[in-house]
Design a protein around this motif. Structure first.
Motif, mmCIF file in Angstrom:
data_model
loop_
_atom_site.group_PDB
_atom_site.id
_atom_site.type_symbol
_atom_site.label_atom_id
_atom_site.label_comp_id
_atom_site.label_asym_id
_atom_site.label_seq_id
_atom_site.Cartn_x
_atom_site.Cartn_y
_atom_site.Cartn_z
ATOM 1 N N ARG A 99 5.374 1.621 3.290
ATOM 2 C CA ARG A 99 5.073 0.606 2.294
ATOM 3 C C ARG A 99 3.884 -0.585 2.868
ATOM 4 N NH1 ARG A 99 3.951 1.903 -2.178
ATOM 5 N NH2 ARG A 99 3.899 -0.145 -3.123
ATOM 6 N N HIS A 102 1.252 -2.006 2.125
ATOM 7 C CA HIS A 102 1.701 -2.865 0.844
ATOM 8 C C HIS A 102 2.224 -4.223 0.767
ATOM 9 C CE1 HIS A 102 0.399 0.674 -1.496
ATOM 10 N NE2 HIS A 102 0.859 1.258 -0.397
ATOM 11 N N ASP A 110 6.728 -6.591 -1.868
ATOM 12 C CA ASP A 110 5.875 -5.677 -1.734
ATOM 13 C C ASP A 110 6.611 -5.362 -3.486
ATOM 14 O OD1 ASP A 110 4.292 -3.341 -2.448
ATOM 15 O OD2 ASP A 110 6.372 -2.256 -0.715
ATOM 16 N N GLY A 113 7.401 -1.247 -4.680
ATOM 17 C CA GLY A 113 7.676 -1.342 -3.268
ATOM 18 C C GLY A 113 9.252 -0.120 -3.782
#
Length: 257
Positions: A99, A102, A110, A113
């Motif tokens: 992740r 992002h 996030d 996420g």
């Protein structure tokens, strides 16, 4: 989704890739095959921007070389042959690494996420293993963790370098089945470097057959990996070899080709 034109890679005075051109569209699984030293892994590394190259590489219509690392990672997720991850990381921690692309530079936020991580864990059959140290996992389990990491990255293109090497049959089948299921979602594509021609024919929609850094054939898997092209690259009758190799599983044995 991916367009490669005239790609070349040179290591000092040697040429690793020469004028490689192909394209990959959404919904396709491209198998990059060829003998040792054909340039398969070098091709993947060049696309992933880990070795310098000339020619053009476009991801979703964008010049891959001009993309910042995080922007590139939102378009393509790479699973290398070797994952040099040391330490007693937990399974969830490793999957969460997918992740990073992002997250903002000045924020650890996030949105969504956590959900992507949970989806990747469940998709790869890792539910209930989230808190285990990766040092306690078998090779097949560990490979599923690394695969979950690239799934959690949520990029539309996967770049996989020998994703099931050194795995036993059950785990090998499991890895390729997972990727096949992942690919069923529209807007996704996969490029895999493979040695096993049978896996390439069984799972791949398209194939790129390489030899000495050049493209020998490119197209639908059954066409690119036909007997004529394979003989030219491997200097042997590959279908006859496979017939002989698997004859013991049939009722009638055949002599060696």
């Amino acid at each position: 989704m991916l367009s490669v034109q005239g790609l070349c890679v040179r290591y000092r005075k040697s040429v690793a890739l020469q004028d490689v051109t192909f394209s990959l569209q959404a919904g396709q699984w491209l198998m990059v095959a060829g003998p040792n030293g054909a340039g398969k892994s070098t091709l993947l590394k060049a696309i992933a921007q880990t070795v310098p190259s000339s020619g053009s590489i476009a991801l979703s219509g964008k010049d891959a070389r001009r993309l910042p690392p995080r922007a590139f990672a939102r378009l393509a997720a790479t699973l290398p042959q070797q994952n040099p991850l040391g330490g007693a990381f937990k399974v969830r921690e490793v999957v969460a690494l997918g992740r990073y692309a992002h997250r903002g530079f000045f924020s650890s936020g996030d949105p969504g996420g956590g959900e992507k991580i949970e989806e990747a864990l469940a998709f790869c059959g890792l539910a209930g293993m989230e808190e285990r140290s990766i040092l306690t996992l078998s090779g097949g389990e560990l490979q599923r963790v690394f695969l979950a990491r690239v799934f959690a990255q949520d990029a539309p293109l996967l770049l996989l370098d020998e994703p099931a090497s050194h795995l036993d049959l059950a785990y090998l089948r499991g890895v390729f089945d997972l990727v096949s299921r992942w690919l069923q979602t529209p807007g996704r594509a996969v490029l895999s470097v493979v040695h096993d021609l049978q896996l390439a024919r069984r799972y791949g929609s398209h194939a790129l057959l390489m030899d000495h850094g050049r493209v020998k054939a490119f197209g639908a898997a059954d066409d690119a990996l036909d007997a004529v092209n394979l003989r030219a690259v491997y200097q042997m009758d590959v279908p006859a070899w496979f017939d002989w190799l698997y004859a013991p599983w049939r009722s009638v044995d055949k002599p060696a080709p």
